[in-house]
Design an enzyme around this catalytic site. Sequence first.
Site, PDB file in Angstrom:
ATOM      1  N   HIS A 126     -47.086 -39.038   8.968  1.00  0.00           N
ATOM      2  CA  HIS A 126     -46.630 -39.464  10.200  1.00  0.00           C
ATOM      3  C   HIS A 126     -45.236 -40.031  10.018  1.00  0.00           C
ATOM      4  O   HIS A 126     -44.884 -40.997  11.061  1.00  0.00           O
ATOM      5  CB  HIS A 126     -47.763 -40.577  10.683  1.00  0.00           C
ATOM      6  CG  HIS A 126     -48.971 -40.131  11.151  1.00  0.00           C
ATOM      7  ND1 HIS A 126     -50.134 -40.623  11.322  1.00  0.00           N
ATOM      8  CD2 HIS A 126     -49.418 -38.806  11.243  1.00  0.00           C
ATOM      9  CE1 HIS A 126     -51.013 -40.005  11.433  1.00  0.00           C
ATOM     10  NE2 HIS A 126     -50.763 -38.679  11.471  1.00  0.00           N
ATOM     11  N   CYS A 137     -29.718 -32.979  15.632  1.00  0.00           N
ATOM     12  CA  CYS A 137     -29.485 -32.062  14.588  1.00  0.00           C
ATOM     13  C   CYS A 137     -30.738 -32.513  13.412  1.00  0.00           C
ATOM     14  O   CYS A 137     -30.699 -31.961  12.332  1.00  0.00           O
ATOM     15  CB  CYS A 137     -28.190 -32.099  13.804  1.00  0.00           C
ATOM     16  SG  CYS A 137     -27.851 -33.745  12.906  1.00  0.00           S
TER      17      CYS A 137
HETATM   18  N1  APR Z   1     -59.798 -52.451   4.793  1.00  0.00           N
HETATM   19  C1  APR Z   1     -60.177 -51.151   5.051  1.00  0.00           C
HETATM   20  N2  APR Z   1     -60.281 -50.701   6.407  1.00  0.00           N
HETATM   21  C2  APR Z   1     -59.909 -51.434   7.301  1.00  0.00           C
HETATM   22  C3  APR Z   1     -59.628 -52.847   7.116  1.00  0.00           C
HETATM   23  C4  APR Z   1     -59.734 -53.361   5.635  1.00  0.00           C
HETATM   24  N3  APR Z   1     -59.139 -54.494   5.256  1.00  0.00           N
HETATM   25  N4  APR Z   1     -59.291 -53.470   8.139  1.00  0.00           N
HETATM   26  C5  APR Z   1     -59.376 -52.561   9.212  1.00  0.00           C
HETATM   27  N5  APR Z   1     -60.009 -51.568   8.716  1.00  0.00           N
HETATM   28  C6  APR Z   1     -60.379 -50.168   9.472  1.00  0.00           C
HETATM   29  C7  APR Z   1     -60.934 -50.127  10.814  1.00  0.00           C
HETATM   30  O1  APR Z   1     -62.111 -50.625  10.822  1.00  0.00           O
HETATM   31  C8  APR Z   1     -60.411 -48.995  11.415  1.00  0.00           C
HETATM   32  O2  APR Z   1     -61.472 -47.958  11.374  1.00  0.00           O
HETATM   33  O3  APR Z   1     -59.072 -49.419   9.360  1.00  0.00           O
HETATM   34  C9  APR Z   1     -59.279 -48.586  10.543  1.00  0.00           C
HETATM   35  C10 APR Z   1     -57.838 -48.448  11.360  1.00  0.00           C
HETATM   36  O4  APR Z   1     -57.795 -47.449  12.321  1.00  0.00           O
HETATM   37  P1  APR Z   1     -56.802 -47.339  13.329  1.00  0.00           P
HETATM   38  O5  APR Z   1     -56.208 -48.444  13.811  1.00  0.00           O
HETATM   39  O6  APR Z   1     -57.072 -46.286  14.343  1.00  0.00           O
HETATM   40  O7  APR Z   1     -55.773 -46.762  12.314  1.00  0.00           O
HETATM   41  P2  APR Z   1     -55.583 -45.075  11.800  1.00  0.00           P
HETATM   42  O8  APR Z   1     -56.897 -44.616  11.585  1.00  0.00           O
HETATM   43  O9  APR Z   1     -54.494 -45.442  10.766  1.00  0.00           O
HETATM   44  O10 APR Z   1     -54.705 -44.528  12.872  1.00  0.00           O
HETATM   45  C11 APR Z   1     -54.329 -43.083  12.854  1.00  0.00           C
HETATM   46  O11 APR Z   1     -53.201 -43.203  15.037  1.00  0.00           O
HETATM   47  O12 APR Z   1     -52.009 -44.549  16.015  1.00  0.00           O
HETATM   48  C12 APR Z   1     -51.913 -43.441  15.405  1.00  0.00           C
HETATM   49  O13 APR Z   1     -49.786 -42.732  14.303  1.00  0.00           O
HETATM   50  C13 APR Z   1     -51.000 -43.960  14.299  1.00  0.00           C
HETATM   51  O14 APR Z   1     -51.131 -43.190  12.028  1.00  0.00           O
HETATM   52  C14 APR Z   1     -51.858 -43.698  13.072  1.00  0.00           C
HETATM   53  C15 APR Z   1     -52.887 -42.912  13.571  1.00  0.00           C
END
Ligand code: APR
Length: 248
Positions: A126, A137
């Site tokens: 990402h 460009c």
């Molecule tokens: N350790 C492990 N997991 C955790 C912790 C922790 N300490 N704290 C929270 N989580 C988990 C949450 O339960 C949730 O399932 O991390 C996850 C975060 O999910 P999102 O906020 O949806 O993030 P992500 O999956 O990385 O999102 C994917 O979406 O918003 C776009 O581009 C952005 O890269 C991002 C993509």
Amino acid sequence: MEFAGSSSIPAKLRERFQSAQKVLVLTGAGVSAESGVPTFRGGGNSAVWKGMPFDVISSAQMVERDLDAVWEWFDYRRNLLKELKPNPAHDAIANWQDRFGEFTLVTQNIDGLHQQAGSRDVVEVHGSIWRARCISCHEAVSIPRVGLRPNECESCGDRLRPDVVLFGELLPPGAFEYAAHMAARGDLCFVVGTSALVYPAASLPEIARANGAYLCEVNPERTQLSNFCDSVLTGKAGELLPLLNIDL
Ligand code: APR
């Protein structure tokens, strides 16, 4: 499928960890949560900026409509990040890169904390909040931790935008294809701190599992991927991942 709380690592997982040759790790916002980086979802909430849901302010349309507003949102997050440090989850993963014959770290995060922890060759599907790129460009330029963010493209003089994948945009060419290729080769795949809702990144564990890899999820909450996993470690990545480095 094996479940484990935050104090123990299932025997089968430990066995696979000790015998694995080709390992892929996919991380999401949750791996940086213990460093103080807010996640996007999880806990039933989703991030909002000045009344705008994050998937609106972080969208291709918003770059067209109001690039300054988009920069304001990313400048705010980058300034937050300047004070933050990698946590034991980042350190544990960095420790793994020399442990296995073949190791691939794919992250959805744009925060650069894996690299700060010493991880090399991180596949940033990402993009990165520490880079900008030219609107016309596409030349990319680093954003310094200290000092001003560059405003114009040095090559063609056009405006710069954050070098991150925004909603409604395709991933950087080659990044996902490389990650998918490595996922298909792996014998062990970890999915750490992601809600597994955003594709195509969320398809990587499916590709790994479909090609015979042992799949382990690390997350305090269940996700749509949990039922698909061979092992689910329920808890915080910073507490659980270091346990795997303890050779019993
Ligand atoms: N350790 C492990 N997991 C955790 C912790 C922790 N300490 N704290 C929270 N989580 C988990 C949450 O339960 C949730 O399932 O991390 C996850 C975060 O999910 P999102 O906020 O949806 O993030 P992500 O999956 O990385 O999102 C994917 O979406 O918003 C776009 O581009 C952005 O890269 C991002 C993509």
